[in-house]
Design an enzyme around this catalytic site. Structure first.
Site, PDB file in Angstrom:
ATOM      1  N   SER A  86       0.908  -1.292   0.028  1.00  0.00           N
ATOM      2  CA  SER A  86      -0.013   0.078   0.220  1.00  0.00           C
ATOM      3  C   SER A  86       0.741   1.094  -0.001  1.00  0.00           C
ATOM      4  O   SER A  86       1.733   1.381  -1.040  1.00  0.00           O
ATOM      5  CB  SER A  86      -1.008   0.077   1.155  1.00  0.00           C
ATOM      6  OG  SER A  86      -1.789   0.923   1.259  1.00  0.00           O
ATOM      7  N   HIS A 190      -8.368   1.306  -1.028  1.00  0.00           N
ATOM      8  CA  HIS A 190      -8.121   0.294  -2.172  1.00  0.00           C
ATOM      9  C   HIS A 190      -9.156   0.065  -2.470  1.00  0.00           C
ATOM     10  O   HIS A 190      -9.810  -1.078  -3.118  1.00  0.00           O
ATOM     11  CB  HIS A 190      -7.139  -0.641  -1.939  1.00  0.00           C
ATOM     12  CG  HIS A 190      -5.823  -0.270  -1.476  1.00  0.00           C
ATOM     13  ND1 HIS A 190      -4.948   0.423  -2.448  1.00  0.00           N
ATOM     14  CD2 HIS A 190      -5.082  -0.293  -0.088  1.00  0.00           C
ATOM     15  CE1 HIS A 190      -3.740   0.862  -1.759  1.00  0.00           C
ATOM     16  NE2 HIS A 190      -3.948   0.431  -0.116  1.00  0.00           N
TER      17      HIS A 190
END
Length: 304
Positions: A86, A190
């Site tokens: 991430s 996300h």
């Protein structure tokens, strides 16, 4: 072959930068970064409480700064590959020479602010599913309207969506899942909830001049090796609203022949996954400066 990896949001804990700032030159370096991005990183890394550093706009630059600081404390390191989970992908991009430290921190500051703004529109969150069959779990999540935002491998998937959807998941676990753990994040990262942040980040990326990676860069979009700096930057932008496939990154590590993995500060999450998914690979998490000697030994043994 050594791979250097950087963790994502949720790995931060109160005071985790305190010991690192005692290293020679560290406080001055962090102060310069703080001035560059308009955020007191030293304060948030040493004095702020858990709620303050849970703020997306704070957590993300704090994590990148910690990763850069701890990696530099290792000294000269020539990993065979780098990757990040991430927001850790921005740290990895700096490791690979795609962005310099200031550019990486400037980008992540804008990323954190944009994602915090997007998260404020609807109350959303993320929860980790431990155990179970990935295909069964993903199908179950989709029936509940949730997104499998992180497919981490080693029996772990992270679901993201509204708090109502996550509450429904807690009452209705997929078959085989041992436990569901709410994560210390402030939004459904996300997922499509982050679409407004993608637009903001795309504009910010246009102001940067990325270089091509000087080491193997593994993208968590699909576990592929990316050789173009422009493509790395493009993937960093799109990644905000798309799932993280850390499972595929670990498959690539296997294919590359990785023998050791070091996770930069605040390490622990990715080494835990690697211990289960990459048997035989030596792992080390940089939690504090006390881990540096062991990490240097691993670099000497496995580094390029």
């Amino acid at each position: 072959m050594l791979v250097l990896v950087a963790p994502g949001q949720g790995a931060q804990t109160p005071g985790f930068l305190t010991d690192w700032l005692q290293l020679p030159g560290a406080a001055d370096r962090v102060a310069a970064w703080s001035d560059a991005i308009g955020l007191d990183l030293a304060h948030y890394g040493t004095e702020a409480d858990a709620d303050a550093i849970r703020d997306t706009a704070v957590a993300q630059p704090l994590l990148v700064a910690a990763g850069l600081l701890s990696a530099s404390a290792l000294g000269a390191v020539a990993p065979g590959a780098v990757a990040g989970h991430s927001v850790g992908e921005i740290t990895a991009a700096a490791f690979a020479g795609v962005l310099d430290d200031t550019a990486a921190l400037t980008l992540v500051r804008k990323r954190g602010l944009a994602m915090a703004e997007a998260a404020a529109v609807t109350e959303t969150g993320m929860s980790a599913l431990l155990g179970g069959d990935p295909e069964v779990s993903v199908a179950h999540l989709e029936r509940l309207g949730l997104t499998p935002a992180n497919v981490n491998g080693a029996g772990q998937i992270v679901a993201a969506g509204t708090m109502e959807q996550l509450a429904a998941l807690a009452e209705d676990k997929p078959e085989g899942v041992r436990k569901i753990v709410p994560l210390k994040v402030a939004g459904a990262f996300h997922t499509s909830h982050m679409a407004p942040a993608v637009e903001t980040l795309a504009r910010a990326a246009k102001e940067l001049s990325p270089a091509d990676p000087d080491v193997t860069y593994v993208s968590n979009k699909d576990g592929q090796v990316v050789g173009s700096g422009a493509e790395v930057l493009d993937r960093l932008v799109g990644q905000v609203a798309n799932p993280v496939r850390w499972d595929l990154c670990m498959e690539t590590f296997k294919r590359l022949g990785v023998t050791a993995l070091i996770e930069v500060c605040p390490g622990g999450t990715l080494t835990g996954l690697a211990k289960r998914a990459l048997p035989g690979v030596k792992t080390l998490a940089l939690k504090s400066p006390a881990d540096l000697d062991a990490a240097r030994d691993l670099v000497a043994e496995h580094g390029v």
